[in-house]
Design an enzyme around this catalytic site. Structure first.
Site, PDB file in Angstrom:
ATOM      1  N   GLU A 182       0.816  -1.221   0.000  1.00 54.20           N
ATOM      2  CA  GLU A 182       0.000   0.000   0.000  1.00 54.20           C
ATOM      3  C   GLU A 182       0.853   1.277   0.000  1.00 54.20           C
ATOM      4  OE1 GLU A 182      -2.698   0.362   3.333  1.00 54.20           O
ATOM      5  OE2 GLU A 182      -3.592   2.187   2.553  1.00 54.20           O
ATOM      6  N   LYS A 224      -2.560  -2.034  -3.033  1.00 56.72           N
ATOM      7  CA  LYS A 224      -3.598  -1.197  -2.430  1.00 56.72           C
ATOM      8  C   LYS A 224      -3.212   0.273  -2.609  1.00 56.72           C
ATOM      9  CE  LYS A 224      -6.052  -0.285   1.897  1.00 56.72           C
ATOM     10  NZ  LYS A 224      -6.715  -0.867   3.045  1.00 56.72           N
TER      11      LYS A 224
HETATM   12  P1  13P Z   1      -9.420   4.114   4.333  1.00 53.60           P
HETATM   13  O1  13P Z   1     -10.277   3.397   3.322  1.00 53.60           O
HETATM   14  O2  13P Z   1     -10.206   4.732   5.448  1.00 53.60           O
HETATM   15  O3  13P Z   1      -8.437   5.057   3.663  1.00 53.60           O
HETATM   16  O4  13P Z   1      -8.550   3.017   5.073  1.00 53.60           O
HETATM   17  C1  13P Z   1      -7.973   2.023   4.323  1.00 53.60           C
HETATM   18  C2  13P Z   1      -6.697   1.644   4.922  1.00 53.60           C
HETATM   19  O5  13P Z   1      -6.505   0.518   5.303  1.00 53.60           O
HETATM   20  C3  13P Z   1      -5.624   2.659   5.019  1.00 53.60           C
HETATM   21  O6  13P Z   1      -4.415   2.033   5.336  1.00 53.60           O
END
Ligand code: 13P
Length: 344
Positions: A182, A224
């Protein structure tokens, strides 16, 4: 010629997480973040309240129809529901795959004011062994990329975060855990959608260079990312603009071998996050599954309905299931805003 095969177990889990009509619930808020969420509804962040809230989400009947996996926090993966059943077991009974956040948070990046680097590599191999024993089949590590004018992000910031993401991902795969990678380009600021496009492409190129260099198998991971959006202070782009810019960026930067892209919501409203994902999936066919791994955009209505009161558990579960169902529809581009009013 040798036949090089990827690890089929990893690939199977990665594909199950992006199964048609389903996506991931991010319920891995750290203690600081869940406190902020609870503050917004006037509920104290105690261990029991955190357990009760997450138990409400996980025991929602039918959640497994739209939710493939849940990302847990260290406290939650060890917790038991009020009847003594481990929360992990509750998810497994629903056919939902448990996952775990393994980074220890973003810290200021040395010698680069305004930028962050994510920590958590020390002892990670041993922690992954323990989490696997507790039932985790996938993991998450989030890097934070800020935008500030033309100065930030620096290539230095993109590179150190990419390097850490790849070290994490390689360790996960070695332990048979699917890494969710991510790199989040933040929405804060008044930058244009074009600037977000450029930074997201640069960040993804740096990330995939490192993943490749560190021998991560693309078939056994998920990405992600943020969607490509204008800064929060800039105003909104339409779902069509977001879908065009986001897909254009990913086509240049994300290998087709990656089974799925699971977006974060990042501060978009729940309806925006659903409409934007839907607009992208209306543009298929694409090389990867496009799905969700939302925190706020899946939980916000449910949190508001719950308000920390047992008497509201049904209402909280209905609100959660409704959001999950609409995002499930967005997976196939079959969402329409008319569906918003039909609260389950
Ligand atoms: P949000 O969808 O609230 O951005 O959170 C997703 C997430 O796991 C951020 O690390």
């Amino acid at each position: 010629m040798s036949t090089v095969r990827s690890n089929t177990d990893l690939e199977e889990v990665a594909r199950a997480l992006v199964a048609p009509g389903k996506g991931i619930l991010a319920a891995d808020e750290s203690s600081g973040t869940i406190k902020k969420r609870f503050d917004s509804i006037g509920v104290e962040s105690t261990e029991t309240n955190r357990r009760d809230y997450r138990e409400m989400l996980f025991t929602t009947e039918g959640a497994g129809d739209y939710i493939s996996g849940v990302i847990l926090y260290d406290e939650t993966i060890r917790q038991k529901a009020s009847d003594g059943t481990p929360l992990v077991e509750i998810l497994q009974r629903q056919g939902i795959i448990p996952g775990i956040k393994v980074d220890t948070g973003a810290k200021p990046l040395a010698k680069s004011p305004g930028e962050m680097v994510t920590e958590g590599l020390d002892g990670l191999r041993e922690r992954l062994v323990e989490y696997r024993g507790l039932g985790a089949k996938f993991a998450k590590w989030r890097a934070v990329i800020n935008i500030d004018g033309d100065r930030i992000p620096t290539q230095y910031c993109l590179d150190v975060n990419a390097h850490a993401l790849a070290r994490y991902a390689a360790l996960c795969q070695e332990e048979g855990i699917v890494p969710i990678v991510e790199p989040e380009v933040m929405m804060e600021g008044n930058h244009t959608i074009e600037r977000c496009y450029q930074v997201t492409c640069d960040s993804l190129h740096a990330t995939f260079d490192e993943l490749y260099a560190q021998r991560v198998e693309f078939e056994g991971m998920l990405l992600k990312p943020n969607m490509v959006l204008p800064g929060k202070d800039r105003g909104k782009a339409s779902p069509d603009e977001v879908a065009d810019a986001t897909i254009r960026c990913f086509k240049t930067a994300v290998p087709a071998a990656v089974p799925g892209i699971v977006f974060l919501s990042g501060g978009q409203s729940d309806e925006e996050a659903t409409a934007n994902l839907d607009a992208m999936n209306k543009r298929g066919p694409l090389p990867w599954q496009l799905s969700f791994s939302y925190g706020r955009a899946l939980q916000a209505p449910s949190l508001k309905a719950w308000k920390g009161d047992k008497a509201n558990v049904d209402a909280g579960q209905r609100a959660f299931l409704h959001r999950a169902r609409l995002n499930g529809a967005a997976r196939s581009g079959s969402y329409s805003p008319d569906m918003e009013s039909g609260a389950a």
